[in-house]
Design a protein around this motif. Structure first.
Motif, PDB file in Angstrom:
ATOM      1  N   LEU A 173      99.492  31.826 -20.718  1.00 26.87           N
ATOM      2  CA  LEU A 173     100.702  31.171 -21.019  1.00 26.87           C
ATOM      3  C   LEU A 173     100.486  29.970 -22.071  1.00 26.87           C
ATOM      4  CD1 LEU A 173     103.521  30.502 -20.561  1.00 26.87           C
ATOM      5  CD2 LEU A 173     103.128  29.299 -18.788  1.00 26.87           C
ATOM      6  N   CYS A 174      99.360  29.296 -21.897  1.00 24.01           N
ATOM      7  CA  CYS A 174      99.059  28.038 -22.708  1.00 24.01           C
ATOM      8  C   CYS A 174      98.676  28.520 -24.333  1.00 24.01           C
ATOM      9  CB  CYS A 174      97.819  27.358 -22.143  1.00 24.01           C
ATOM     10  SG  CYS A 174      98.314  26.324 -20.660  1.00 24.01           S
ATOM     11  N   ARG A 175      97.858  29.771 -24.081  1.00 20.80           N
ATOM     12  CA  ARG A 175      97.624  30.349 -25.539  1.00 20.80           C
ATOM     13  C   ARG A 175      98.820  30.667 -26.344  1.00 20.80           C
ATOM     14  NH1 ARG A 175      96.764  34.798 -28.305  1.00 20.80           N
ATOM     15  NH2 ARG A 175      97.355  36.043 -26.582  1.00 20.80           N
ATOM     16  N   VAL A 176      99.964  31.384 -25.760  1.00 23.35           N
ATOM     17  CA  VAL A 176     101.078  31.817 -26.119  1.00 23.35           C
ATOM     18  C   VAL A 176     101.793  30.545 -26.720  1.00 23.35           C
ATOM     19  CG1 VAL A 176     103.132  33.052 -25.743  1.00 23.35           C
ATOM     20  CG2 VAL A 176     100.838  33.994 -24.908  1.00 23.35           C
ATOM     21  N   ARG A 177     101.915  29.563 -26.089  1.00 17.29           N
ATOM     22  CA  ARG A 177     102.757  28.395 -26.162  1.00 17.29           C
ATOM     23  C   ARG A 177     102.307  27.576 -27.049  1.00 17.29           C
ATOM     24  NH1 ARG A 177     106.562  27.550 -21.823  1.00 17.29           N
ATOM     25  NH2 ARG A 177     107.248  29.579 -21.319  1.00 17.29           N
ATOM     26  N   CYS A 178     100.980  27.569 -27.574  1.00 16.58           N
ATOM     27  CA  CYS A 178     100.273  26.430 -28.374  1.00 16.58           C
ATOM     28  C   CYS A 178     100.642  26.740 -29.636  1.00 16.58           C
ATOM     29  CB  CYS A 178      98.892  26.748 -28.236  1.00 16.58           C
ATOM     30  SG  CYS A 178      97.999  25.644 -29.439  1.00 16.58           S
TER      31      CYS A 178
ATOM     32  N   CYS B  63      92.592  30.673 -16.551  1.00 18.31           N
ATOM     33  CA  CYS B  63      92.963  30.375 -17.818  1.00 18.31           C
ATOM     34  C   CYS B  63      92.112  31.434 -18.648  1.00 18.31           C
ATOM     35  CB  CYS B  63      92.643  28.974 -18.260  1.00 18.31           C
ATOM     36  SG  CYS B  63      93.468  27.776 -17.724  1.00 18.31           S
ATOM     37  N   GLY B  64      93.005  32.096 -19.504  1.00 20.55           N
ATOM     38  CA  GLY B  64      92.577  33.170 -20.396  1.00 20.55           C
ATOM     39  C   GLY B  64      92.463  34.591 -19.707  1.00 20.55           C
ATOM     40  N   SER B  65      92.071  34.269 -18.459  1.00 18.45           N
ATOM     41  CA  SER B  65      91.887  35.591 -17.751  1.00 18.45           C
ATOM     42  C   SER B  65      92.349  35.301 -16.053  1.00 18.45           C
ATOM     43  CB  SER B  65      90.464  36.197 -17.853  1.00 18.45           C
ATOM     44  OG  SER B  65      90.188  37.428 -17.030  1.00 18.45           O
TER      45      SER B  65
ATOM     46  N   ARG C  55      85.133  17.611 -23.299  1.00 26.27           N
ATOM     47  CA  ARG C  55      86.274  18.654 -23.068  1.00 26.27           C
ATOM     48  C   ARG C  55      87.374  17.748 -22.325  1.00 26.27           C
ATOM     49  NH1 ARG C  55      84.318  23.675 -24.549  1.00 26.27           N
ATOM     50  NH2 ARG C  55      82.087  23.671 -24.837  1.00 26.27           N
ATOM     51  N   TRP C  56      88.274  16.960 -23.101  1.00 25.65           N
ATOM     52  CA  TRP C  56      89.354  16.515 -22.352  1.00 25.65           C
ATOM     53  C   TRP C  56      90.435  17.241 -21.773  1.00 25.65           C
ATOM     54  CZ3 TRP C  56      93.931  16.618 -24.645  1.00 25.65           C
ATOM     55  CH2 TRP C  56      94.173  16.997 -25.889  1.00 25.65           C
ATOM     56  N   ILE C  57      90.713  18.437 -22.104  1.00 24.53           N
ATOM     57  CA  ILE C  57      91.899  19.272 -21.712  1.00 24.53           C
ATOM     58  C   ILE C  57      91.579  20.070 -20.393  1.00 24.53           C
ATOM     59  CG2 ILE C  57      93.434  21.155 -22.321  1.00 24.53           C
ATOM     60  CD1 ILE C  57      93.202  20.390 -25.373  1.00 24.53           C
ATOM     61  N   PRO C  58      91.914  19.666 -19.288  1.00 28.82           N
ATOM     62  CA  PRO C  58      91.682  20.536 -18.085  1.00 28.82           C
ATOM     63  C   PRO C  58      92.005  22.020 -18.293  1.00 28.82           C
ATOM     64  CG  PRO C  58      93.780  19.244 -17.729  1.00 28.82           C
ATOM     65  CD  PRO C  58      93.217  18.940 -19.156  1.00 28.82           C
TER      66      PRO C  58
ATOM     67  N   PRO D  41      91.756  33.643 -27.015  1.00 29.11           N
ATOM     68  CA  PRO D  41      92.178  34.567 -25.478  1.00 29.11           C
ATOM     69  C   PRO D  41      91.485  34.236 -24.474  1.00 29.11           C
ATOM     70  CG  PRO D  41      91.793  35.560 -27.873  1.00 29.11           C
ATOM     71  CD  PRO D  41      91.444  34.164 -27.899  1.00 29.11           C
ATOM     72  N   THR D  42      90.234  33.760 -24.516  1.00 23.41           N
ATOM     73  CA  THR D  42      89.378  33.605 -23.352  1.00 23.41           C
ATOM     74  C   THR D  42      89.985  32.132 -22.607  1.00 23.41           C
ATOM     75  OG1 THR D  42      87.729  32.380 -24.761  1.00 23.41           O
ATOM     76  CG2 THR D  42      87.492  34.723 -24.393  1.00 23.41           C
ATOM     77  N   GLY D  43      90.918  31.577 -23.244  1.00 18.08           N
ATOM     78  CA  GLY D  43      91.259  30.170 -22.735  1.00 18.08           C
ATOM     79  C   GLY D  43      90.542  28.866 -23.049  1.00 18.08           C
ATOM     80  N   GLU D  44      89.391  29.129 -23.790  1.00 18.60           N
ATOM     81  CA  GLU D  44      88.790  28.128 -24.419  1.00 18.60           C
ATOM     82  C   GLU D  44      89.376  27.336 -25.471  1.00 18.60           C
ATOM     83  OE1 GLU D  44      84.372  27.237 -26.251  1.00 18.60           O
ATOM     84  OE2 GLU D  44      84.871  29.411 -25.596  1.00 18.60           O
ATOM     85  N   ILE D  45      89.554  25.963 -25.403  1.00 19.13           N
ATOM     86  CA  ILE D  45      90.131  25.135 -26.727  1.00 19.13           C
ATOM     87  C   ILE D  45      89.296  25.076 -27.609  1.00 19.13           C
ATOM     88  CG2 ILE D  45      91.276  22.826 -27.143  1.00 19.13           C
ATOM     89  CD1 ILE D  45      92.707  24.441 -24.775  1.00 19.13           C
ATOM     90  N   ARG D  46      89.811  25.405 -28.844  1.00 23.05           N
ATOM     91  CA  ARG D  46      89.168  25.203 -30.206  1.00 23.05           C
ATOM     92  C   ARG D  46      89.600  23.648 -30.558  1.00 23.05           C
ATOM     93  NH1 ARG D  46      92.017  30.304 -31.520  1.00 23.05           N
ATOM     94  NH2 ARG D  46      90.343  31.911 -31.500  1.00 23.05           N
ATOM     95  N   TYR D  47      88.879  22.884 -30.263  1.00 29.46           N
ATOM     96  CA  TYR D  47      89.151  21.371 -30.580  1.00 29.46           C
ATOM     97  C   TYR D  47      89.361  20.835 -31.880  1.00 29.46           C
ATOM     98  CZ  TYR D  47      88.565  20.452 -25.689  1.00 29.46           C
ATOM     99  OH  TYR D  47      88.859  20.203 -24.038  1.00 29.46           O
ATOM    100  N   SER D  48      88.555  21.621 -32.772  1.00 30.96           N
ATOM    101  CA  SER D  48      88.786  21.071 -33.994  1.00 30.96           C
ATOM    102  C   SER D  48      90.036  21.748 -34.870  1.00 30.96           C
ATOM    103  CB  SER D  48      87.393  22.307 -35.105  1.00 30.96           C
ATOM    104  OG  SER D  48      87.797  23.566 -34.985  1.00 30.96           O
TER     105      SER D  48
END
Length: 681
Positions: free
Chosen positions: A630-635, A624-626, A616-619, A642-649
């Protein structure tokens, strides 16, 4: 970093020009002909008539005869040859001759090439203008040159002859043209003129006046000859001057030195000494030195050889007979690059001309051939080059491109390993767009390295049939596939989809253009966006099923990908294809990379490859998520839950969330922590 990248780009250029592909060549073949199957791997194709029968051959001159021009690069021309050896067309493909690039322009060059139509390879074609009225009876066929560009058109002519003769020998005469032998400079055989005559090293042709009359007997020129002389009408001696031992035995020291200097300047020319001690002479009185002789022709394997005067006035060795010292002498040159082999039988023919009538006399001619062949012991025959595998040939042809691509990928991997520093650049967006510009221009339009799901289907068929040679024909694309596969382990699909896909880069440029034009940005509802993610896998499944169960329709279904139209053909296709590819780029101006996020079958395949990701390369932070979203909205890709976890796929490795994560002024947890620290202080 960018200076190094630009340096690599300037180095990018093909070291060896590969023959044109079917897609590039087929549109050049006009009705009633069409392109057939490849005959060999050197760019020779079958030419078909309107009924599908074989009508001849199509080939480029550069792969068969890469004779360098003034610029140092070969002139490449397309030749259409029928089965009888007649030129159907000769067309210019590429050239870098200074006189035509910045001087006369290409129009005179193209007009020169039009003269070949209708002529046969069996004719002795010569570039130049016949001199004097007497030359009109010559066997040579003269092509008008181009004023101020004589040398360049002669190089082009020799390239056409060399390539055409190579095809004619192999396909029409059944004679394989291997590497031409060259005289062995170390071979020293003490020999005299008389010994050369006794051994047949000096070929001799004797024609009496009675023989001449017999040649014209029964024609209108039978009574037009001059009175018979005392000696022979033709007494011709011919000797190969290529082997040093033979040249030393025949020539005076000054002429020997001049021949040695000529050979040093033109190492591919084989020189021949002709001595004519009869009444005929060797050329007409109108002959001009350093041109093709007007009374002499030569052939080997039934095909003409290009004779040319070497412009050397020979003096013979002192021990040669006095009758030869006073005879007519000439040194001719034959280019071994045009397929001439002095160790195999060939013949030189001397033309005798008679004129009938007083006013505008009609010329008639008779020919007297002399057989020639020099023994192998005087020559070194180079070994035929080992046949390269298709992969080795492709590596050689694209050597510079591969070095440039390797340098670019090395720099890109290094930058992405230092992702925090890259994402933290104040000019991160311009830097990213610069990389994408290289991807579009170099990898896409220049290198034709746009990956496609079509390749994956070919590999799948290869696995079933037991052959994966399809990958070996394109080492440039194979290197990108290898980089994408390594990216799967390190970052998932993001390396290719976010940084190496030329069509994806075009969509991103379109997005920025839309923002610049202040077009409204559209983002589908989350439920619809999630549903659209299934379009790519369904398209991929449909294409794979078509490839296996209806392979005749596979090419049509593959047009679902707009890559071929946009990148490979650069929009030079029928309107429907252009509208499909251009439409998706236009959509990206208002819907960020819409094709990538919905219908792309290659992207769907890349998602599966992303399952190989090892880390998991994204810190992430606990906040994050709770509560931070901000990152989710800007992606822009909707790749953060919504939980802040990255969907790498679904992550394209744009690094926007990384830049936010490391920015103390934008990352909400860092901002909050800083405020608390200030309050505590």
């Amino acid at each position: 970093m960018w200076r190094v990248l630009i340096f690599w780009m300037f180095l990018a250029g093909p070291l060896f020009a590969a023959p044109l592909t079917r897609e590039a060549l087929a549109p050049m073949i006009l009705a009633p002909y069409e392109l057939g199957d490849p005959v060999n791997d050197r760019g020779v194709w079958a030419l078909l008539n309107s009924g599908g029968g074989e009508a001849g051959y199509v080939f480029e001159t550069e792969p068969l005869a890469p004779l360098p021009g003034f610029s140092g690069a070969p002139i490449n021309m397309l030749v259409l040859l029928d089965r009888e050896g007649r030129f159907l067309d000769v067309r210019l493909l590429s050239q870098n001759e200074p006189i035509f690039v910045s001087g006369l322009g290409e129009a005179p060059f193209r007009a020169f090439l039009e003269q070949y139509r209708g002529h046969s390879i069996n004719e002795p074609l010569v570039v130049g203008t016949p001199y004097g009225a007497g030359v009109t009876a010559s066997d040579n066929v003269y092509l008008d040159g181009v004023t101020k560009a004589t040398a360049s058109v002669r190089i082009a002519h020799e390239s056409i002859l060399a390539a055409t003769l190579a095809v004619a020998r192999e396909k029409m005469q059944g004679v394989g043209a291997g590497p031409a032998p060259k005289p062995d400079p170390s071979y020293n055989e003490p020999i005299t003129w008389q010994e050369m005559v006794d051994q047949g090293l000096v070929a001799r042709l004797t024609v009496s006046f009675a023989d001449l009359d017999a040649a014209f007997a029964g024609t209108k020129w039978a009574d037009d000859g001059a009175a018979a002389g005392e000696g022979a009408y033709i007494d011709l001696y011919a000797l190969d001057l290529g082997p040093p031992a033979l040249a030393r035995a025949a020539l005076a020291p000054d002429t020997l030195a001049e021949v040695a200097g000529f050979t040093a300047r033109a190492p591919d020319d084989e020189l021949y000494l002709l001595i004519e001690a009869g009444e005929h002479g060797l050329v007409s009185e109108d002959f001009v030195r350093n041109t093709a002789p007007d009374r002499l022709t030569a052939s080997q394997d039934g095909l003409p050889l290009a004779l040319r005067d070497a412009d050397i006035l020979p003096e013979l060795a002192a021990d040669l007979p006095e009758a030869l010292q006073d005879a007519t002498k000439m040194i001719l040159r034959l280019d071994r690059r045009l397929g001439f082999d002095p160790t195999r039988p060939w013949q030189i023919s001397l033309q005798a001309v008679r004129l009938h009538g007083m006013f505008q006399p009609e010329a008639g001619s008779a020919h007297f051939p002399l057989q020639m062949q020099t023994p192998e012991r005087f020559f070194l025959r180079p070994k035929a080059p080992e046949r390269l595998s298709p992969f080795e040939e492709a590596l050689r042809n694209r050597a510079n491109d591969l070095w440039a691509l390797g340098g670019f990928l090395t720099l890109l991997f290094a930058a992405l390993f230092a992702q925090s520093r890259l994402a933290g650049l104040r000019a991160f967006t311009p830097a990213r767009l610069a990389i994408l510009a290289v991807v579009t221009g170099f990898i896409g339009f220049w290198g034709q390295g746009q990956l496609s799901v079509v390749t994956l289907m070919a590999v799948a068929r290869g696995l079933v049939s037991g052959g994966l040679e399809v990958l070996l024909y394109d080492p440039f694309g194979l290197m990108i596939w290898a980089a994408a596969a390594l990216g799967f382990l390190l970052w998932g699909r993001g390396l290719f989809c976010g940084w190496l896909c030329p069509f994806g880069a075009l969509q991103e440029f379109a997005h920025h253009l839309g923002r610049l034009l202040r077009l409204p940005q559209i983002e589908p509802p989350q439920s619809l966006a999630r549903a659209l993610l299934w379009a790519g896998p369904l398209a991929l499944a449909a294409m794979i099923a078509t490839a296996f169960f209806a392979p005749e329709q596979a090419e049509t279904v593959a047009e679902l990908e707009p890559f071929k139209t946009a990148i490979t053909m650069q929009f030079d296709r029928p309107l429907a294809y252009v509208l499909w590819a251009g439409g998706w780029i236009a959509v990206s101006m208002v819907w960020f990379k819409g094709f990538c996020r919905s219908l792309c079958p290659l992207g769907a395949a890349m998602r599966l490859g992303g399952l190989l990701r090892l880390r998991r390369w994204i810190p992430r932070r606990t906040e994050c998520g709770s509560p931070c979203q901000l990152c989710r909205v800007r992606c822009a890709y909707g790749a953060i839950k919504p939980t802040g976890e990255i969907r790498y796929s679904e992550c394209f490795q744009c690094l926007d969330c990384v830049s936010i994560h490391d920015d103390a002024n934008r990352c909400v947890p860092l901002v909050v922590a800083a405020k608390r620290a200030r309050r505590a202080a």
